[in-house]
Design an enzyme around this catalytic site. Structure first.
Site, PDB file in Angstrom:
ATOM      1  NE  ARG A 175      37.852 -14.538  66.823  1.00 54.35           N
ATOM      2  CZ  ARG A 175      37.351 -16.038  66.978  1.00 54.35           C
ATOM      3  NH1 ARG A 175      38.910 -16.834  68.210  1.00 54.35           N
ATOM      4  NH2 ARG A 175      36.523 -16.473  65.725  1.00 54.35           N
ATOM      5  CG  HIS A 223      33.581 -13.141  68.700  1.00 54.03           C
ATOM      6  ND1 HIS A 223      32.819 -14.534  68.334  1.00 54.03           N
ATOM      7  CD2 HIS A 223      34.041 -12.130  67.736  1.00 54.03           C
ATOM      8  CE1 HIS A 223      34.043 -14.175  66.998  1.00 54.03           C
ATOM      9  NE2 HIS A 223      34.925 -13.202  66.597  1.00 54.03           N
ATOM     10  CG  ASN A 229      33.831 -25.271  67.960  1.00 54.30           C
ATOM     11  OD1 ASN A 229      34.302 -24.459  68.467  1.00 54.30           O
ATOM     12  ND2 ASN A 229      34.874 -26.108  67.370  1.00 54.30           N
ATOM     13  CG  HIS A 285      42.177 -10.272  61.322  1.00 54.42           C
ATOM     14  ND1 HIS A 285      41.404 -10.521  60.310  1.00 54.42           N
ATOM     15  CD2 HIS A 285      41.985 -11.371  62.155  1.00 54.42           C
ATOM     16  CE1 HIS A 285      40.612 -11.404  60.877  1.00 54.42           C
ATOM     17  NE2 HIS A 285      40.222 -11.410  61.806  1.00 54.42           N
TER      18      HIS A 285
END
Ligand code: HEM
Ligand SMILES: *[C@@H]1O[C@H](CO)[C@@H](O)[C@H](O)[C@H]1NC(C)=O
Ligand SMILES: *[C@@H]1O[C@H](CO)[C@@H](O)[C@H](O)[C@H]1NC(C)=O
Ligand SMILES: *[C@@H]1O[C@H](CO)[C@@H](O)[C@H](O)[C@H]1NC(C)=O
Ligand SMILES: *[C@@H]1O[C@H](CO)[C@@H](O)[C@H](O)[C@H]1NC(C)=O
Length: 324
Positions: free
Chosen positions: A61, A65, A93, A195
């Site tokens: 992940r 990002h 967050n 995922h």
């Protein structure tokens, strides 16, 4: 090499640059300065994953990002300083798990421990190698990575705005955000299969499991399990496995889950609900080799997003967490 052939090579290089191919990234980028870099990184990453398998999802992940915000330049690794709020501390967050950062820091320390390699390998490339390695360690495909990215010179929370997909996105929204990063809808569907590992906090899917209005595209039994596991709905301390069937295996179970209404986010399940992407979900649920080929191609494309190769745009950080 004859003069004629040399001219042809130059012309091909120019053509490649013009067509948007990142000509500077190459598989053997560190062959002379740090020839064993891939083995060093793999050993450090293997040790980290043996200590905690949470590092698998966390690292994958982190890579996503990183690439979607300011390009694959390790800007996501930088910590906030007195006068700067960094990407990772965006007020959304984003809850990027600490073990992803730690995987990169440890791998870089292992590389730097080899005198020839000290301060020679970018944090952005370490993240690309580490991501490949955690995926292979979890049983997913292993693949050759392109290298030669420089580390970005800035990292700001404001640069994150609008760059990352929320879990509420529909197919058109997902497709257009990925297109803005030069990724096709097929790439987007393949990458979503990340995922198949990792965790999500209750708040990210709470809206789909309201007792009064469970999302009709979600399997009823799965919805009950999620409701039981997330009683308060949005308890920020509870995180559940994204793939409830084979949570630690990097496999094509993600697509099988979608066929059964067991995608966790709206953005997952919509890939099956929407007629335009369902055939791809069905194909990859049925054939794991086809999925792996598409996934490797998509990861390679993701690794090219916004890369910096010109020394005016970036450097090789001495400390991945600091802009130095
Ligand atoms: C398609 C749009 C996507 C959306 C809307 C999305 C959204 C999310 C959300 C909301 C979480 C849970 C975060 C948390 O609660 O802690 C998550 C986790 C995760 N995402 Fe995505 N994501 C997308 C695409 C991707 C891509 C392209 C990758 C990598 C190639 C990826 C890899 C992961 C991983 C591995 C986790 C688990 C993280 C962990 O265990 O620490 N996601 N994603
Ligand atoms: C997408 O590709 C074009 C060239 O085809 C390039 O100019 C642009 O920088 C790329 N965008 C990203 C985000 O990598
Ligand atoms: C932030 O602080 C550092 C020293 O702590 C300084 O070098 C840098 O110029 C400052 N940046 C801004 C934008 O004020
Ligand atoms: C942000 O996420 C962390 C880690 O999950 C959690 O402890 C914290 O309460 C969250 N903060 C907010 C404002 O949601
Ligand atoms: C999966 O697809 C490949 C072609 O890409 C084919 O060779 C293979 O037989 C297929 N496997 C299954 C189980 O259908």
């Amino acid at each position: 090499m004859g003069a004629g052939i040399r001219i042809l090579v130059v012309m091909l290089a120019v053509a490649a640059a013009g067509s948007g191919v990142v000509a500077q990234l190459r598989r053997d980028y560190y062959a002379s300065v740090c020839p064993d870099v891939e083995t060093i990184v793999r050993d450090a990453v293997t040790k980290k994953v043996q200590e905690t398998s949470v590092a698998v999802g966390a690292t994958v992940r982190l890579f996503f990002h990183d690439c979607f915000v300011e390009g694959c330049d390790a800007s996501v690794i930088v910590v906030s300083s007195g006068n700067n709020t960094a990407e990772k501390d965006h007020p959304n967050n984003l809850s990027l798990a600490g073990d992803g950062f730690d995987t990169v820091i440890k791998a870089r320390a292992a590389v730097d421990a080899v005198p020839q390699c000290t301060n020679q390998v970018s944090c952005a490339d370490i993240l690309v190698m580490a991501t490949r390695d955690v995926i292979a360690l979890a049983g997913g495909p292993s693949y050759a990575v392109e290298l030669g990215r420089l580390d970005g010179l800035s990292s700001t929370a404001s640069s994150v705005d609008g760059k990352l997909p929320p879990p509420s996105f529909n197919l058109d929204q997902l497709t257009s955000l990925f297109a803005a990063n030069n990724l096709s809808q097929t790439d987007m569907i393949a990458l979503s299969a990340a995922h198949t590992v990792g965790f999500a906090h209750c708040g990210t899917f709470a809206s789909r499991i309201q007792p009064s209005a469970v999302d009709p595209t979600m399997d009823a039994g799965y919805a009950s399990q999620l409701q039981a596991a997330c009683p308060a709905g949005v308890d920020p301390n509870i995180a559940l496995e994204l793939d409830p069937v084979t949570p630690r295996a990097f496999d094509n179970q993600y697509f099988v889950n979608l066929q059964k209404g067991m995608g966790l986010f709206t953005s997952d399940q919509v890939l099956y609900s929407d007629d335009r992407s369902r055939p791809t979900v069905d194909a990859w649920a049925a054939n794991s080799s086809d999925f792996e080929l598409a996934f490797v191609a998509a990861m390679t494309n993701l690794g090219r997003v916004g890369v910096k190769t010109d020394p005016s745009q970036g450097n090789i950080r001495r400390d991945c967490a600091m802009l130095i």
